[in-house]
Design an enzyme around this catalytic site. Structure first.
Site, PDB file in Angstrom:
ATOM      1  N   TYR A 129      46.870  38.643  52.559  1.00 55.32           N
ATOM      2  CA  TYR A 129      46.420  39.498  51.450  1.00 55.32           C
ATOM      3  C   TYR A 129      45.116  40.213  51.820  1.00 55.32           C
ATOM      4  CZ  TYR A 129      43.831  40.108  46.987  1.00 55.32           C
ATOM      5  OH  TYR A 129      43.048  40.582  45.964  1.00 55.32           O
TER       6      TYR A 129
HETATM    7  N1  LIG Z   1      42.224  37.968  41.250  1.00 59.00           N
HETATM    8  C1  LIG Z   1      41.047  38.121  41.804  1.00 59.00           C
HETATM    9  O1  LIG Z   1      40.164  37.252  41.737  1.00 59.00           O
HETATM   10  C2  LIG Z   1      40.745  39.412  42.530  1.00 59.00           C
HETATM   11  C3  LIG Z   1      39.518  39.562  43.163  1.00 59.00           C
HETATM   12  C4  LIG Z   1      39.213  40.786  43.776  1.00 59.00           C
HETATM   13  C5  LIG Z   1      40.122  41.837  43.714  1.00 59.00           C
HETATM   14  N2  LIG Z   1      41.327  41.667  43.096  1.00 59.00           N
HETATM   15  C6  LIG Z   1      42.226  42.827  43.024  1.00 59.00           C
HETATM   16  O2  LIG Z   1      42.126  43.368  41.722  1.00 59.00           O
HETATM   17  C7  LIG Z   1      43.290  44.150  41.451  1.00 59.00           C
HETATM   18  C8  LIG Z   1      43.725  44.020  40.013  1.00 59.00           C
HETATM   19  O3  LIG Z   1      43.539  42.736  39.515  1.00 59.00           O
HETATM   20  P1  LIG Z   1      44.154  42.359  38.080  1.00 59.00           P
HETATM   21  O4  LIG Z   1      43.555  41.091  37.668  1.00 59.00           O
HETATM   22  O5  LIG Z   1      44.104  43.537  37.176  1.00 59.00           O
HETATM   23  O6  LIG Z   1      45.683  42.111  38.525  1.00 59.00           O
HETATM   24  P2  LIG Z   1      46.965  41.909  37.629  1.00 59.00           P
HETATM   25  O7  LIG Z   1      46.587  41.539  36.230  1.00 59.00           O
HETATM   26  O8  LIG Z   1      47.875  41.010  38.378  1.00 59.00           O
HETATM   27  O9  LIG Z   1      47.597  43.384  37.539  1.00 59.00           O
HETATM   28  C9  LIG Z   1      48.368  43.888  38.567  1.00 59.00           C
HETATM   29  C10 LIG Z   1      49.044  45.143  38.066  1.00 59.00           C
HETATM   30  O10 LIG Z   1      49.907  45.620  39.095  1.00 59.00           O
HETATM   31  C11 LIG Z   1      51.169  45.907  38.491  1.00 59.00           C
HETATM   32  N3  LIG Z   1      52.267  45.810  39.431  1.00 59.00           N
HETATM   33  C12 LIG Z   1      52.566  44.775  40.252  1.00 59.00           C
HETATM   34  N4  LIG Z   1      53.711  45.036  40.916  1.00 59.00           N
HETATM   35  C13 LIG Z   1      54.124  46.272  40.495  1.00 59.00           C
HETATM   36  C14 LIG Z   1      55.229  47.089  40.805  1.00 59.00           C
HETATM   37  N5  LIG Z   1      56.169  46.696  41.663  1.00 59.00           N
HETATM   38  N6  LIG Z   1      55.337  48.288  40.202  1.00 59.00           N
HETATM   39  C15 LIG Z   1      54.406  48.708  39.306  1.00 59.00           C
HETATM   40  N7  LIG Z   1      53.330  47.969  38.954  1.00 59.00           N
HETATM   41  C16 LIG Z   1      53.204  46.768  39.552  1.00 59.00           C
HETATM   42  C17 LIG Z   1      51.302  44.848  37.417  1.00 59.00           C
HETATM   43  O11 LIG Z   1      52.352  45.173  36.522  1.00 59.00           O
HETATM   44  P3  LIG Z   1      53.005  44.055  35.550  1.00 59.00           P
HETATM   45  O12 LIG Z   1      52.134  44.025  34.320  1.00 59.00           O
HETATM   46  O13 LIG Z   1      54.362  44.585  35.299  1.00 59.00           O
HETATM   47  O14 LIG Z   1      53.005  42.754  36.310  1.00 59.00           O
HETATM   48  C18 LIG Z   1      49.925  44.936  36.819  1.00 59.00           C
HETATM   49  O15 LIG Z   1      49.828  46.062  35.978  1.00 59.00           O
HETATM   50  C19 LIG Z   1      44.331  43.729  42.467  1.00 59.00           C
HETATM   51  O16 LIG Z   1      44.512  44.805  43.367  1.00 59.00           O
HETATM   52  C20 LIG Z   1      43.692  42.541  43.192  1.00 59.00           C
HETATM   53  O17 LIG Z   1      44.043  42.521  44.542  1.00 59.00           O
HETATM   54  C21 LIG Z   1      41.651  40.491  42.499  1.00 59.00           C
END
Ligand SMILES: NC(=O)c1ccc[n+]([C@@H]2O[C@H](COP(=O)([O-])OP(=O)(O)OC[C@H]3O[C@@H](n4cnc5c(N)ncnc54)[C@H](OP(=O)(O)O)[C@@H]3O)[C@@H](O)[C@H]2O)c1
Length: 217
Positions: A129
């Site tokens: 990742y």
């Molecule tokens: N988690 C952490 O601690 C962390 C830390 C640093 C950075 N990040 C980054 O932050 C970003 C966003 O985080 P978040 O918490 O907002 O993530 P999240 O809640 O998991 O949201 C991910 C989004 O991507 C969409 N998605 C996934 N697969 C898809 C597909 N095939 N087609 C269209 N949409 C799709 C999801 O749609 P659905 O609602 O349909 O699932 C959701 O809207 C990510 O890029 C992650 O790598 C995360």
């Protein structure tokens, strides 16, 4: 301003949509689950239904057309390596290509600290990742777009504080999704911040002041 969010139903995406709407912006985006149509409509968002895995390039460009800025905050969320590559990697490439095709230069990418959780000896999936996210950063930063890459620390759902630490290099800690979304909204409205990688953690500087400090550098 009209902003298109890829990942508009996500933890950051939906918070950002609400904040931008409250600021008077027009917001749209891409979502894949028709069950979420009602919720998006209820906050005044008319988004495009489509899956980033299979969407035709013309469908994505049509959806983005007319926007002033693209935000990519989608993610496979700890799925398989294949899904991580397809969403966090190829999804970014597709979105960059679509933005370029329709002449939208302003592009915000939600990325990750490359050294996140070094101390935890994470598994191969997490390392994959991190590598995929880094390659996406490289692709966007080498493009001719007017990009900003925002790397938040580990995300938390507690209510936002309105204060952060933001800079080109920070120590990886934690940050609230509310504060990440508010920082993105402020950056979107600060055109002077351009072609920068910014790292974001919890902190004590008001968000507008932190973004203002970056824009005056
Ligand atoms: N988690 C952490 O601690 C962390 C830390 C640093 C950075 N990040 C980054 O932050 C970003 C966003 O985080 P978040 O918490 O907002 O993530 P999240 O809640 O998991 O949201 C991910 C989004 O991507 C969409 N998605 C996934 N697969 C898809 C597909 N095939 N087609 C269209 N949409 C799709 C999801 O749609 P659905 O609602 O349909 O699932 C959701 O809207 C990510 O890029 C992650 O790598 C995360």
């Amino acid at each position: 301003m009209k902003v298109f969010i890829v990942g508009i139903t996500g933890g950051i995406g939906l918070r950002l949509a609400r904040i931008l709407k409250a600021r008077g912006d027009e917001v749209h985006g891409l979502y894949r689950n028709s069950n979420q149509t009602k919720e998006l409509n209820s906050i005044g968002v008319t988004a495009t239904l489509g899956d980033l895995l299979s969407i035709e390039p013309e469908h994505l460009t049509d959806a983005m057309r007319g926007s002033n800025a693209i935000v990519f905050s989608a993610g496979a969320g700890g799925g398989s390596n294949t899904m991580t590559k397809a969403i966090d990697g190829e999804g970014v490439s597709k979105s960059i290509a679509a933005a370029r095709l329709v002449g939208i230069s302003r592009f915000f990418l939600v990325s990750v600290f490359p050294e996140a959780w070094r101390e935890r000896h994470m598994d191969e999936g997490f390392e994959h990742y991190i590598t995929v996210k880094k390659h996406a950063d490289i692709e966007l930063s080498q493009s001719d777009l007017d990009w900003v890459i925002l790397r938040p620390s580990a995300l938390k759902n507690e209510p936002g504080t309105g204060t952060i630490n933001l800079g080109v290099a920070q120590i990886h800690t934690e940050v609230r999704r509310d504060d990440v979304a508010a920082t993105l909204a402020e950056l979107i409205h600060t055109p002077a911040v351009s072609r920068k990688i910014l790292e974001l953690t919890e902190g004590s500087t008001p968000i507008s002041k932190a973004v203002g400090a970056i824009s005056s550098h």
